[in-house]
Write an enzyme that holds these catalytic residues in place. Structure first.
Site, PDB file in Angstrom:
ATOM      1  N   ASP A   1      16.558 -31.275  21.687  1.00  0.00           N
ATOM      2  CA  ASP A   1      16.056 -31.683  20.443  1.00  0.00           C
ATOM      3  C   ASP A   1      17.291 -32.276  19.637  1.00  0.00           C
ATOM      4  O   ASP A   1      18.353 -31.507  19.424  1.00  0.00           O
ATOM      5  CB  ASP A   1      15.660 -30.283  19.948  1.00  0.00           C
TER       6      ASP A   1
ATOM      7  N   GLU B   1      16.427 -36.344  22.553  1.00  0.00           N
ATOM      8  CA  GLU B   1      15.697 -36.867  21.331  1.00  0.00           C
ATOM      9  C   GLU B   1      16.672 -37.284  20.431  1.00  0.00           C
ATOM     10  O   GLU B   1      17.229 -36.616  19.572  1.00  0.00           O
ATOM     11  CB  GLU B   1      14.794 -35.612  20.701  1.00  0.00           C
TER      12      GLU B   1
HETATM   13  C1  GLC Z   1      12.457 -32.035  16.869  1.00  0.00           C
HETATM   14  C2  GLC Z   1      11.114 -31.407  17.224  1.00  0.00           C
HETATM   15  C3  GLC Z   1      10.445 -30.795  16.247  1.00  0.00           C
HETATM   16  C4  GLC Z   1      11.054 -29.833  15.535  1.00  0.00           C
HETATM   17  C5  GLC Z   1      12.398 -30.545  15.040  1.00  0.00           C
HETATM   18  C6  GLC Z   1      13.181 -29.356  14.568  1.00  0.00           C
HETATM   19  O1  GLC Z   1      12.044 -33.286  16.241  1.00  0.00           O
HETATM   20  O2  GLC Z   1      10.610 -32.422  18.279  1.00  0.00           O
HETATM   21  O3  GLC Z   1       8.916 -30.541  16.729  1.00  0.00           O
HETATM   22  O4  GLC Z   1      10.245 -29.532  14.294  1.00  0.00           O
HETATM   23  O5  GLC Z   1      13.087 -31.098  16.059  1.00  0.00           O
HETATM   24  O6  GLC Z   1      13.700 -28.715  15.757  1.00  0.00           O
END
Ligand code: GLC
Length: 516
Positions: free
Chosen positions: A202, A257
């Site tokens: 994440d 991500e």
């Molecule tokens: C990422 C996740 C999202 C979450 C954010 C904070 O973007 O995909 O769902 O709210 O991180 O953890």
């Protein structure tokens, strides 16, 4: 030639556990529910599942606010349920990726509770605590995600502010403190030791911060800070994390991500083959249904990633974004998009329900629960046409529209369904080295169309996507010359499938062609 690693040819399937399948009847999906539905995934033909967070959490951000990284939240089950799920996945040849959330914890995590207890607590420095600015306001001008508010909250008990790039209940960890990094490595070991094949990480680009915490420049002030955070410190942490994964047997991997909306910046997170194995690349996720836009995305992705040996990923939907059928405006387009996604060079990541062609749910104001406004794409998966759609009690969010026809049972019974299109495509993909890992070259095609050839040794496939709402004739184009006598292997609307390619594409039609 060495065989490509499993994650290069894999199709990854994202499960949002709350919304997948409810095994215990409390209206919220759980691990035993997922376990009971693995046959659906095997029949569909995916290779790996990524589980969004199922850890202990106060659920302010539905699990992305973790209060214990090494336990399962009771709403999702137990560690024994998790072990059973991994064993069942592995027995079916499915790899398992779990979500690692390293940037922040819940404010109720014992680490933050200790950190906030006193300015002099040894864990104070595990998070970013600062005095207020000269005007008594926040220490800098950073803005939190999901809001126009500062990324800082004042804590009256100790008279300082703490940083949170997301909700105030999600304080940012300070990775500059080696104890934080060591603690997070322990978390990673915990799940690797339990047999996971890797991690989706994440907001991984968020972990390194400029120690000066300078103001964001005026031209972007007022925008959330997180897509701006891009620091050399993060790469140091990623190399150490990679070394940890590499110390385990069995090709464990990490898919980051990297929410930076610039593919050139994303490329840097693969390092020199010593950081992320894969990274999400979000600009295509936000591209409209338009040939010129997609051609540019495909060109940019190749231009930025290929020279550094970085393997691309492609994604059209996830738990943070309006589903692509809703975004693109029709089921025909969503079906063509399936052949686009699965025909591109790179690892595709599917979001549970896209194989059914689901729309976002319309969530009435009184049922809205997500502070980020993302409830629509998190609607529960309809398993059958009955009133409860396979959910024992009323689920936590309303079902998507058309659940009486767009559900797993009905779509498995219908060879014209979107589900069957995904299944047929994945069979074809599995059988073709060109589609899985082959080289890719764009073809000259008429306006409104994007086409490319995939090649691996003697194996070749051509992908053609008509983004226009008109019939397009390929007469006289390179694409038609290259495919003379070829067969339609898969067609998004089934038109012509199994027959010789006519050289015409229907409105919003995509095809995969194979030598005849
Ligand atoms: C990422 C996740 C999202 C979450 C954010 C904070 O973007 O995909 O769902 O709210 O991180 O953890």
């Amino acid at each position: 030639m060495t065989a490509p690693p499993w994650w290069a040819s894999a199709v990854v399937y994202q499960i949002y556990p709350r919304s997948f399948c409810d095994g215990d009847g409390d209206g919220v999906g759980d691990l035993s529910g997922i376990r009971s539905r693995l046959d659906h995934l095997v029949r569909l033909g995916v290779d790996a599942v990524w589980l969004s967070p199922f850890y202990r959490s106060p659920m302010k951000d539905f699990g992305y606010d973790i209060s214990d990284h090494c336990d399962v939240d009771p709403v999702f089950g137990t560690l024994a349920d998790f072990d059973a799920l991994v064993a069942d996945c592995h027995a079916r040849g499915l790899r398992v990726l779990v979500d690692l959330v390293p940037n922040h914890t819940s404010d109720l995590h014992p680490w933050f509770q200790a950190s906030r207890s006193s300015r002099y607590h040894p864990m104070r420095d595990w998070y970013w605590w600062r005095d207020g600015g000269p005007d008594g306001g926040p220490p800098n001008n950073w803005v939190a995600a999901f809001s126009p508010d500062p990324a800082w909250t004042f804590d009256a008990a100790t008279g300082q502010w703490y940083l949170h790039q997301f909700l105030p209940e999600q304080p940012d960890l300070n990775w500059a403190n080696p104890e934080v990094e060591a603690a997070m490595h322990d978390v990673v070991r915990f799940w690797l030791d339990r047999g996971v094949d890797g991690f989706r990480i994440d907001v991984v680009h968020g972990i390194g911060k400029d120690p000066q915490l300078p103001d964001d420049p005026p031209e972007v002030a007022g925008l959330p800070h997180v897509p701006l955070n891009d620091r050399p410190e993060t790469h140091v942490h990623l190399r150490r994390l990679r070394a940890l994964l590499d110390s385990y047997p069995g090709d464990r991997m990490m898919l980051g991500e990297v929410f930076l909306l610039d593919t050139a910046k994303v490329a840097a997170y693969y390092g020199d083959g010593d950081e992320l194995h894969l990274s999400f690349n979000f600009p295509p996720l936000f591209a409209p249904w338009k040939a010129s836009a997609w051609r540019r995305q495909i060109e940019t992705t190749a231009a930025e990633l290929d020279p550094v040996g970085a393997w691309p990923t492609w994604v059209l939907s996830n738990h943070d974004t309006v589903r692509h059928r809703s975004r693109y405006g029709s089921e025909a387009r969503a079906r063509a998009a399936a052949l686009l996604l699965l025909g591109l060079r790179g690892t595709p990541v599917l979001y549970a329900g896209e194989e059914l062609g689901l729309l976002d749910a319309e969530v009435p104001a009184e049922r809205v629960v997500d502070p980020g406004g993302r409830d629509g794409c998190r609607a529960p998966i309809p398993w059958d046409p009955t009133h409860g759609h396979g959910w024992p009690t009323d689920p936590w969010l309303p079902f998507p529209p058309e659940a009486d026809t767009h559900n797993v049972a009905d779509e498995w019974a219908d060879p014209r369904s979107t589900l069957d299109l995904y299944r047929r495509s994945l069979v074809a993909r599995r059988a073709s080295a060109a589609l899985r890992t082959g080289a890719q070259r764009l073809l000259e095609v008429p306006a409104g169309v994007v086409g490319w050839v995939r090649t691996a040794g003697a194996d070749r496939r051509v992908v053609l996507v008509n983004f226009s709402d008109e019939v397009v004739d390929l007469e006289g184009t390179e694409a038609l010359a290259a495919t003379a006598g070829w067969q339609v292997e898969v067609a998004s609307d089934r038109q012509g499938e199994g027959s010789r390619f006519t050289g015409q594409l229907g409105p919003d039609q995509a095809v995969w062609l194979r030598p005849g």
